[in-house]
Design a protein around this motif. Structure first.
Motif, PDB file in Angstrom:
ATOM      1  N   SER A  61      15.713   2.023  -7.362  1.00  0.00           N
ATOM      2  CA  SER A  61      14.390   2.482  -6.919  1.00  0.00           C
ATOM      3  C   SER A  61      13.689   3.208  -8.049  1.00  0.00           C
ATOM      4  N   VAL A  62      12.378   2.943  -8.164  1.00  0.00           N
ATOM      5  CA  VAL A  62      11.532   3.613  -9.157  1.00  0.00           C
ATOM      6  C   VAL A  62      10.380   4.257  -8.403  1.00  0.00           C
ATOM      7  N   ARG A  63      10.327   5.625  -8.436  1.00  0.00           N
ATOM      8  CA  ARG A  63       9.281   6.357  -7.707  1.00  0.00           C
ATOM      9  C   ARG A  63       8.406   7.110  -8.696  1.00  0.00           C
ATOM     10  N   ASP A  64       7.080   6.883  -8.580  1.00  0.00           N
ATOM     11  CA  ASP A  64       6.156   7.569  -9.475  1.00  0.00           C
ATOM     12  C   ASP A  64       5.732   8.899  -8.874  1.00  0.00           C
ATOM     13  N   SER A  65       4.927   9.655  -9.630  1.00  0.00           N
ATOM     14  CA  SER A  65       4.448  10.956  -9.161  1.00  0.00           C
ATOM     15  C   SER A  65       2.959  10.910  -8.830  1.00  0.00           C
ATOM     16  N   GLY A  66       2.459   9.715  -8.590  1.00  0.00           N
ATOM     17  CA  GLY A  66       1.045   9.547  -8.289  1.00  0.00           C
ATOM     18  C   GLY A  66       0.743   9.693  -6.812  1.00  0.00           C
ATOM     19  N   PRO A  67      -0.446   9.235  -6.384  1.00  0.00           N
ATOM     20  CA  PRO A  67      -0.867   9.401  -4.984  1.00  0.00           C
ATOM     21  C   PRO A  67      -0.204   8.425  -4.025  1.00  0.00           C
ATOM     22  N   PHE A 113       0.699   4.297  -2.637  1.00  0.00           N
ATOM     23  CA  PHE A 113      -0.095   3.128  -2.278  1.00  0.00           C
ATOM     24  C   PHE A 113      -0.976   3.440  -1.072  1.00  0.00           C
ATOM     25  N   ALA A 114      -2.137   2.821  -1.035  1.00  0.00           N
ATOM     26  CA  ALA A 114      -2.924   2.862   0.200  1.00  0.00           C
ATOM     27  C   ALA A 114      -2.182   2.041   1.252  1.00  0.00           C
ATOM     28  N   GLU A 115      -2.136   2.544   2.472  1.00  0.00           N
ATOM     29  CA  GLU A 115      -1.346   1.878   3.518  1.00  0.00           C
ATOM     30  C   GLU A 115      -1.773   0.429   3.708  1.00  0.00           C
ATOM     31  N   SER A 174      10.550  -4.689  -2.994  1.00  0.00           N
ATOM     32  CA  SER A 174       9.722  -4.155  -1.909  1.00  0.00           C
ATOM     33  C   SER A 174       9.009  -2.909  -2.397  1.00  0.00           C
ATOM     34  N   ALA A 175       7.929  -2.575  -1.678  1.00  0.00           N
ATOM     35  CA  ALA A 175       7.133  -1.396  -2.034  1.00  0.00           C
ATOM     36  C   ALA A 175       6.926  -0.539  -0.797  1.00  0.00           C
ATOM     37  N   ARG A 176       6.858   0.769  -1.007  1.00  0.00           N
ATOM     38  CA  ARG A 176       6.597   1.699   0.092  1.00  0.00           C
ATOM     39  C   ARG A 176       6.094   3.013  -0.492  1.00  0.00           C
ATOM     40  N   ASN A 177       5.628   3.879   0.381  1.00  0.00           N
ATOM     41  CA  ASN A 177       5.286   5.243  -0.006  1.00  0.00           C
ATOM     42  C   ASN A 177       6.487   6.137   0.288  1.00  0.00           C
ATOM     43  N   ALA A 178       6.988   6.802  -0.740  1.00  0.00           N
ATOM     44  CA  ALA A 178       8.183   7.632  -0.573  1.00  0.00           C
ATOM     45  C   ALA A 178       7.864   8.846   0.296  1.00  0.00           C
ATOM     46  N   PRO A 179       8.831   9.290   1.124  1.00  0.00           N
ATOM     47  CA  PRO A 179       8.602  10.475   1.971  1.00  0.00           C
ATOM     48  C   PRO A 179       8.219  11.716   1.167  1.00  0.00           C
ATOM     49  N   ALA A 180       8.764  11.831  -0.052  1.00  0.00           N
ATOM     50  CA  ALA A 180       8.463  13.008  -0.874  1.00  0.00           C
ATOM     51  C   ALA A 180       7.154  12.864  -1.639  1.00  0.00           C
ATOM     52  N   GLY A 181       6.476  11.722  -1.474  1.00  0.00           N
ATOM     53  CA  GLY A 181       5.218  11.501  -2.172  1.00  0.00           C
ATOM     54  C   GLY A 181       5.368  10.496  -3.290  1.00  0.00           C
ATOM     55  N   GLY A 234       4.350   6.432  -4.944  1.00  0.00           N
ATOM     56  CA  GLY A 234       4.722   5.067  -4.598  1.00  0.00           C
ATOM     57  C   GLY A 234       6.110   4.742  -5.108  1.00  0.00           C
ATOM     58  N   GLU A 235       6.817   3.881  -4.363  1.00  0.00           N
ATOM     59  CA  GLU A 235       8.200   3.563  -4.732  1.00  0.00           C
ATOM     60  C   GLU A 235       8.401   2.055  -4.694  1.00  0.00           C
ATOM     61  N   ILE A 236       8.922   1.512  -5.780  1.00  0.00           N
ATOM     62  CA  ILE A 236       9.292   0.099  -5.873  1.00  0.00           C
ATOM     63  C   ILE A 236      10.817   0.023  -5.878  1.00  0.00           C
TER      64      ILE A 236
END
Length: 416
Positions: free
Chosen positions: A348-354, A356-358, A395-402, A404-406
């Motif tokens: 998993s790769v999670r960024d520190s940005g805003p 993905f839009a749902e 797959s892509a999702r918005n991480a619970p901690a904030g 975007g996560e691929i």
């Protein structure tokens, strides 16, 4: 489809049988009514003729008929007191009357000597008619069931070739789909599919040729630009701003070359080459350092991957996937850390940005998809393309901690 054909055929048969059966029952009922009326008319005329000579012989010789006679001038109290009131009030003619729950056909006649009333109990007639109705219904249901089974079997035989044609289309089997000996309708469908496949192949070949030509034509001038920019940036005593612009030109040329390579790879079928054992941690660090060199940012990489963990894969394709995933994370991160962690077969790769839009999540892997937060370009589309060729899932999702996560799922690839 087989079941729908069989059900439609059974419903049609049931409708036809029901219509014919109701018509036959109605006609039979009418004929029975006529027969009873004729029988009553003959019997009451016979009884009236015999009564004058021998009253005892005038009564019907059947337990279903009763004859009543009321003489001229006689009242209910004097004669005919056994005549049921419902019969006594009937006028001359043929009638249908009910005595309790039983139905009777009644014939009423008069002559100079009195009134004659002949009643016929139609219980046997109704019983025969009801039996006929039940027999008809049961026979209809049985015939419909047999029709359903036979229709299902016949539909299966008729649709077997269509199912085989669908399997060949699904498996993209080589050779023409239309074959000699096919039914005319099926051959028309197969020929239409052959034409469609030919058009798709032609369009795909044109796209591949265009992408290859574009990539080739771009490389020569871009190589010249990059060389000149490198030489310019390496000149001694060059102002810092000029050197910085030269390095920016080199970086931009590299990005254009990467875009051209991505277009070429998307136009072609991605193929897995020689499999090698890749040490994940050093490979990810090398990609990250090259990205930071091209796009300096105050963003760190938090790597939660064991140092001795390896993956058996095509190094070229793995490098392409990680470069695009990390570049996407770096693009949307301005501060903080990009977290890259391994759990089982999933990286998993999670960024520190805003994040993905749902409404974008279902389409972030589409080519050049433009959502409310801007265009997604080719990076993630290329990731999905390569993952599909390698047998991986993305797959892509918005991480619970904030952020975007691929997530890359390496599935059957050996990870140790």
């Amino acid at each position: 489809m087989r079941l729908r054909i069989a059900l439609s055929l059974a419903a049609l048969v049931f409708l036809v049988i029901l219509t014919l059966s109701l018509s036959l029952v109605f006609l039979l009922h009418q004929k029975e009514e006529e027969f009873i009326d004729n029988q009553l008319a003959d019997q009451i005329e016979y009884s009236m003729a015999i009564w004058r000579k021998s009253p005892e012989a005038a009564f019907p010789n059947t337990p279903s008929m009763w004859l009543y006679r009321v003489g001229k001038g006689e009242t209910a109290g004097q004669a005919g007191s056994d005549v049921p009131p419902v019969f006594r009030e009937l006028t001359v003619g043929n009638h249908e009357a009910y005595l309790g729950s039983k139905e009777y056909h009644v014939a009423v006649r008069e002559d100079d000597s009195g009134r004659y009333i002949l009643a016929y109990d139609v219980a046997d007639h109704e019983s025969r008619l009801n039996s006929l109705v039940w027999i008809t219904v049961c026979a209809s249901l049985l015939l419909c069931t047999l029709t359903l089974l036979a229709g299902y079997w016949l539909a299966g035989r008729l649709s077997r070739r269509l199912e085989r044609l669908a399997e060949r289309v699904e498996q993209d089997s080589p050779g023409p789909l239309a074959e000699p000996g096919m039914d005319h309708e099926l051959q028309a469908v197969a020929a239409a599919l052959d034409h469609s496949r030919a058009r798709q192949r032609a369009v795909l070949e044109r796209e591949r040729a265009f992408a290859a030509n574009l990539s080739h034509e771009l490389r020569t001038p871009l190589t010249g630009i990059r060389t000149d920019a490198e030489m310019l940036a390496a000149l001694p005593d060059l102002p810092e701003a000029v050197a910085r612009r030269g390095n920016r030109i080199v970086s931009s040329v590299d990005r254009i070359n990467g875009l051209a390579s991505s277009l070429l790879l998307l136009a072609r079928e991605a193929k897995v080459g020689q499999l090698e054992e890749i040490r994940l941690r050093p490979a990810i660090v090398a990609v990250w350092e090259s990205l930071l060199l091209a796009t300096p940012k105050a963003v760190g990489l938090s790597l939660d991957v064991p140092a001795d963990c390896t993956l058996v894969a095509d190094p070229r394709l793995f490098d392409l996937v990680m470069r695009n995933v990390l570049d996407n994370a770096l693009r949307y991160s301005e501060t903080g850390d990009i977290i890259c962690s391994l759990s089982g077969q999933q990286l998993s790769v999670r960024d520190s940005g805003p994040g993905f839009a749902e409404e974008d999540l279902a389409r972030v892997f589409d080519r050049f998809f433009i959502g409310p937060r801007g265009a997604h370009g080719l990076g993630l589309a290329l990731v999905r393309h390569v993952c599909a060729a390698s047998g991986w899932q993305v797959s892509a999702r918005n991480a619970p901690a904030g952020g975007g996560e691929i997530t890359l799922d390496f599935g059957g690839s050996r990870l140790s």
